[in-house]
Structure formats: C-alpha cells, structure tokens
Design a protein around this motif. Structure first.
Motif, PDB file in Angstrom:
ATOM      1  N   VAL A 156      -6.702  -0.197   3.984  1.00  0.00           N
ATOM      2  CA  VAL A 156      -7.221  -1.133   3.162  1.00  0.00           C
ATOM      3  C   VAL A 156      -8.412  -1.916   3.699  1.00  0.00           C
ATOM      4  O   VAL A 156      -8.490  -2.050   4.772  1.00  0.00           O
ATOM      5  CB  VAL A 156      -5.933  -2.076   2.676  1.00  0.00           C
ATOM      6  CG1 VAL A 156      -6.594  -3.135   1.938  1.00  0.00           C
ATOM      7  CG2 VAL A 156      -4.897  -1.501   2.387  1.00  0.00           C
ATOM      8  N   LEU A 166      -9.199   0.705  -1.423  1.00  0.00           N
ATOM      9  CA  LEU A 166      -8.052   1.569  -0.813  1.00  0.00           C
ATOM     10  C   LEU A 166      -9.007   2.839  -0.352  1.00  0.00           C
ATOM     11  O   LEU A 166      -9.615   3.216  -1.114  1.00  0.00           O
ATOM     12  CB  LEU A 166      -6.934   1.919  -1.722  1.00  0.00           C
ATOM     13  CG  LEU A 166      -6.230   0.782  -2.284  1.00  0.00           C
ATOM     14  CD1 LEU A 166      -5.335   1.141  -3.624  1.00  0.00           C
ATOM     15  CD2 LEU A 166      -5.753  -0.090  -1.255  1.00  0.00           C
ATOM     16  N   GLN A 175      -7.819   6.423   0.503  1.00  0.00           N
ATOM     17  CA  GLN A 175      -6.447   7.189   0.179  1.00  0.00           C
ATOM     18  C   GLN A 175      -6.647   8.742   0.309  1.00  0.00           C
ATOM     19  O   GLN A 175      -7.822   9.064   0.335  1.00  0.00           O
ATOM     20  CB  GLN A 175      -6.020   7.244  -1.490  1.00  0.00           C
ATOM     21  CG  GLN A 175      -5.706   5.617  -1.805  1.00  0.00           C
ATOM     22  CD  GLN A 175      -5.252   5.577  -3.182  1.00  0.00           C
ATOM     23  OE1 GLN A 175      -6.128   5.515  -4.085  1.00  0.00           O
ATOM     24  NE2 GLN A 175      -4.216   5.463  -3.789  1.00  0.00           N
ATOM     25  N   PRO A 208       0.819  -1.135  -0.017  1.00  0.00           N
ATOM     26  CA  PRO A 208      -0.099  -0.045   0.146  1.00  0.00           C
ATOM     27  C   PRO A 208       0.814   1.409  -0.104  1.00  0.00           C
ATOM     28  O   PRO A 208       0.600   2.344  -0.759  1.00  0.00           O
ATOM     29  CB  PRO A 208      -0.684  -0.167   1.188  1.00  0.00           C
ATOM     30  CG  PRO A 208      -1.021  -1.439   1.607  1.00  0.00           C
ATOM     31  CD  PRO A 208       0.386  -2.088   0.932  1.00  0.00           C
ATOM     32  N   VAL A 251      -2.028   6.010   1.006  1.00  0.00           N
ATOM     33  CA  VAL A 251      -2.928   4.974   1.284  1.00  0.00           C
ATOM     34  C   VAL A 251      -3.031   4.982   2.839  1.00  0.00           C
ATOM     35  O   VAL A 251      -2.036   4.732   3.675  1.00  0.00           O
ATOM     36  CB  VAL A 251      -2.837   3.484   0.863  1.00  0.00           C
ATOM     37  CG1 VAL A 251      -3.709   2.502   1.511  1.00  0.00           C
ATOM     38  CG2 VAL A 251      -2.605   3.478  -0.815  1.00  0.00           C
ATOM     39  N   LEU A 268      -1.572  -5.675  -1.814  1.00  0.00           N
ATOM     40  CA  LEU A 268      -2.718  -5.550  -2.098  1.00  0.00           C
ATOM     41  C   LEU A 268      -3.392  -6.884  -3.106  1.00  0.00           C
ATOM     42  O   LEU A 268      -2.461  -7.343  -3.813  1.00  0.00           O
ATOM     43  CB  LEU A 268      -2.825  -4.399  -3.215  1.00  0.00           C
ATOM     44  CG  LEU A 268      -2.353  -3.097  -2.407  1.00  0.00           C
ATOM     45  CD1 LEU A 268      -2.547  -1.804  -3.349  1.00  0.00           C
ATOM     46  CD2 LEU A 268      -3.501  -2.692  -1.309  1.00  0.00           C
TER      47      LEU A 268
END
Length: 189
Positions: A158, A181, A183, A148, A155, A175
C-alpha cells in the motif's frame, strides 16, 4: 495483439548512443520516443506523460534528469542508475523513482541460480503483458475501510502519503481514500 485501449501516452528515453529510428516506437498508444541525451529536441519532454532516463553513465543520467526537470517539472521521471552511491544524486536532481540497474540484475542472477522457477516468476511479474503481473492503482471507493488482504487480487503493498507499506505490515491497517495499491493482477486467466 491489438494495442491497449485508452489515451495515447508518450515516454522520453534518453540514451548516449545513437538513437534508433523512432518510426517503430510511435506505432502504438504507449509510444517510446528515443532521443540522445545531447539532442536539441529535449523540449519534447514537456509533452510526455512520463520520462525514463537510461544512459550509460550515472553522471549523465543526473544531468539529463536536471534538464528534464527544468523543461517538465511535473512529469514523472524514472532514472536508471548503475551505482548505489549515485542514488541520492539522482533523487536530488528530481527523479521520482530510481532503478539500480546493476544491483537489480545481480539480484535476478542470484535468484536464478538459487531458485530458477522463482526468477522466471519474478520476470513474469515485471512484464505487464504477462499474467500474472504487478500493477499499481488508486483504491476504489468500495475498498475504503477494508483490509488489503481482503481484496480479490493479492495486494503486495500500500502506498500511503508517499510511503511504501508492505500489505501484511500493521501500518497498512485498513485502506484509506488516498491510498494506492500495488497488486498481483489476474492470477487466474
């Protein structure tokens, strides 16, 4: 500023107070249709792509959520709850996400006292029209197998199998195809 491109989406928000005229709410593709929780037109929720329940009382929020679930069982429902004791009831009624409005406001007030600039940044992150802002998206094919922290936009987390994993946590690992995600988008304009 022109409205964002893409398909029109609607959101139902239920309020206990008399609704505002909806004429101004439906001018953009991201329309908000404001209805009273007592409104007989709740079937309109079946046409919505998402529903936000924001009313003055937690018990009403739970009942409206139950009604929405009967009408639109697959539409994502976000509910504002004032007391953390009612979080479980809102989830059991069918809320996909619950915002504890009084606790969230309290945290922002505390942050503003301790770190005024930090509170301003958090407010900007929570406002989609500003840069930077938080976004959530599906992992792209070229990102599968990457860490990530190796992506251009930072990020924060997750989402894997419905679980929120902090990006720096070892559980996030690399990932996977079904990951989503969270972000920070566009740190550099």
């Amino acid at each position: 500023m022109p409205p964002p491109a893409g398909p029109a989406r609607s959101t139902h928000r239920h309020r206990e107070t008399p609704p505002r005229p909806a004429s101004t709410a439906t001018r953009t593709p991201a329309a908000n249709v404001v209805r009273s929780s007592n409104d007989s037109d709740r079937p309109g929720a079946g046409r919505a792509t998402a529903v936000v329940v924001a009313v003055d009382r937690d018990d009403t929020a739970v009942l409206v959520t139950l009604s929405i679930r009967e009408i639109a069982p697959t539409v994502p429902v976000t509910v504002a709850i004032r007391e953390s004791a009612n979080l479980r009831a809102a989830r059991r009624a069918g809320a996909d996400s619950v915002v504890l409005s009084s606790e969230t406001a309290g945290r922002m007030l505390g942050l503003a006292v301790a770190t005024p600039t930090g509170a301003e940044l958090v407010d900007e992150l929570l406002t989609p029209e500003t840069v930077p802002s938080l976004t959530e998206r599906q992992v792209r094919a070229e990102e599968i197998g990457c860490a990530p922290h190796g992506l251009p936009d930072p990020v924060v987390a997750v989402v894997r199998n419905g679980q929120l994993l902090r990006a720096g946590a070892s559980e996030a690992g690399v990932l996977e195809a079904a990951d989503r995600l969270v972000q920070v988008r566009h740190l550099v304009g």
